[in-house]
Design an enzyme around this catalytic site. Structure first.
Site, short mmCIF file in Angstrom:
data_model
loop_
_atom_site.label_atom_id
_atom_site.label_comp_id
_atom_site.label_asym_id
_atom_site.label_seq_id
_atom_site.Cartn_x
_atom_site.Cartn_y
_atom_site.Cartn_z
N TYR A 171 56.31 29.35 -6.69
CA TYR A 171 56.45 28.00 -6.23
C TYR A 171 58.05 27.67 -6.17
CZ TYR A 171 55.80 22.82 -6.43
OH TYR A 171 55.67 21.48 -5.91
N ASP A 223 46.34 15.16 6.98
CA ASP A 223 45.95 16.09 5.52
C ASP A 223 44.89 17.12 6.01
OD1 ASP A 223 46.04 15.07 2.20
OD2 ASP A 223 44.45 16.44 2.94
#
Length: 265
Positions: free
Chosen positions: A150, A33
């Protein structure tokens, strides 16, 4: 199948659910992450067979460094699985999308597949067979208004997954995608904070409920596993049948839904 799997965006939401499910299934998990604290929190809570990796998937150098760190921790030259879950979304009308957000949109496929590309290259070099899974979206299958670029980026990722499947299949590497539908978690949190929106959306899902991060994790684990040994180059919708039911919301004369009294001559 088991071994080591890298989960990008593994510090929260769907990525965290995937990391936890994979660990429970016996995988050694690299929790990757860009939020180092989030990655460390998840990896620490898993305990053994978990490694926290801090990297921005849009940075080739950071991803390579994270894969080096994982290799040093596990003693394996390459992971056996990579789950590309990290992503971004900028809501707003397409015509009003700022130039900077268009640029982010164009970068997103690059960032989203950087993990699989880097992991895949290492698998190829090490002769390691394995499985790559990209988390895409129903918005890459059917457009969603107000989602900016997106959907287009997710559709592009799905095609890149097919290309990986074709090019890397001869080396024993499978590549697939999972496309979540209306999932109550992760980046969709602000949508379902509105109780009325939540109710209306639930009503449109044939299975009668919103999806959960665990629903997505289950599909990802299937594609990582030997149960999917002959599945490659596909995109699996995990949406409670909401995508194929979209036409059901259109008005239609009731008489057309009944067979005619007599067959036409």
């Amino acid at each position: 199948m088991s071994g080591t799997v890298v989960v990008t965006g593994g510090g929260s939401g769907i990525g965290e659910a995937i990391a936890r499910a994979a660990h429970a299934d016996g995988w050694t998990v690299g929790v990757l992450d860009r939020d180092a604290e989030a990655a460390a929190r998840v990896a620490s809570s898993l305990g053994s067979r978990a490694v926290a990796l801090a990297a921005d998937t849009a940075s080739e150098a950071e991803v390579e460094a994270a894969l080096d760190q994982l290799a040093a921790a596990t003693g394996e030259a390459a992971p056996h699985g990579v789950v590309a879950n990290a992503g971004i979304v900028r809501f707003g009308p397409l015509a009003e999308l700022p130039v900077d957000d268009w640029r982010r949109g164009r970068r997103e496929p690059d960032g989203h597949v950087r993990g699989p590309a880097g992991g895949g290259a290492r698998m190829l070099a090490a002769g390691t067979a394995g499985s790559l899974v990209a988390v895409t979206s129903m918005n890459g299958v059917v457009p969603g208004p107000g989602a900016g670029a997106y959907g287009a980026t997710k559709a592009g990722i799905a095609l890149l997954v097919q290309q990986m499947a074709v090019e890397w299949g001869p080396s024993g590497i499978r590549a697939n995608a999972v496309a979540p539908g209306l999932v109550d978690g992760g980046m969709s949190g602000p949508i379902y904070a509105d109780a009325e929106v939540r109710r209306l959306r639930e009503a449109r899902v044939p299975l009668g409920r919103l999806g959960t991060p665990d629903d997505v994790a289950g599909a990802v684990l299937f594609l990582l596993s030997d149960a999917a040994a002959y599945v490659s180059g596909t995109e699996l919708l995990v949406d409670g049948a909401v995508t194929p039911s979209l036409i059901a919301g259109l008005p239609r004369p009731a008489g057309l839904d009944r067979p005619p009294a007599e067959d036409p001559p």
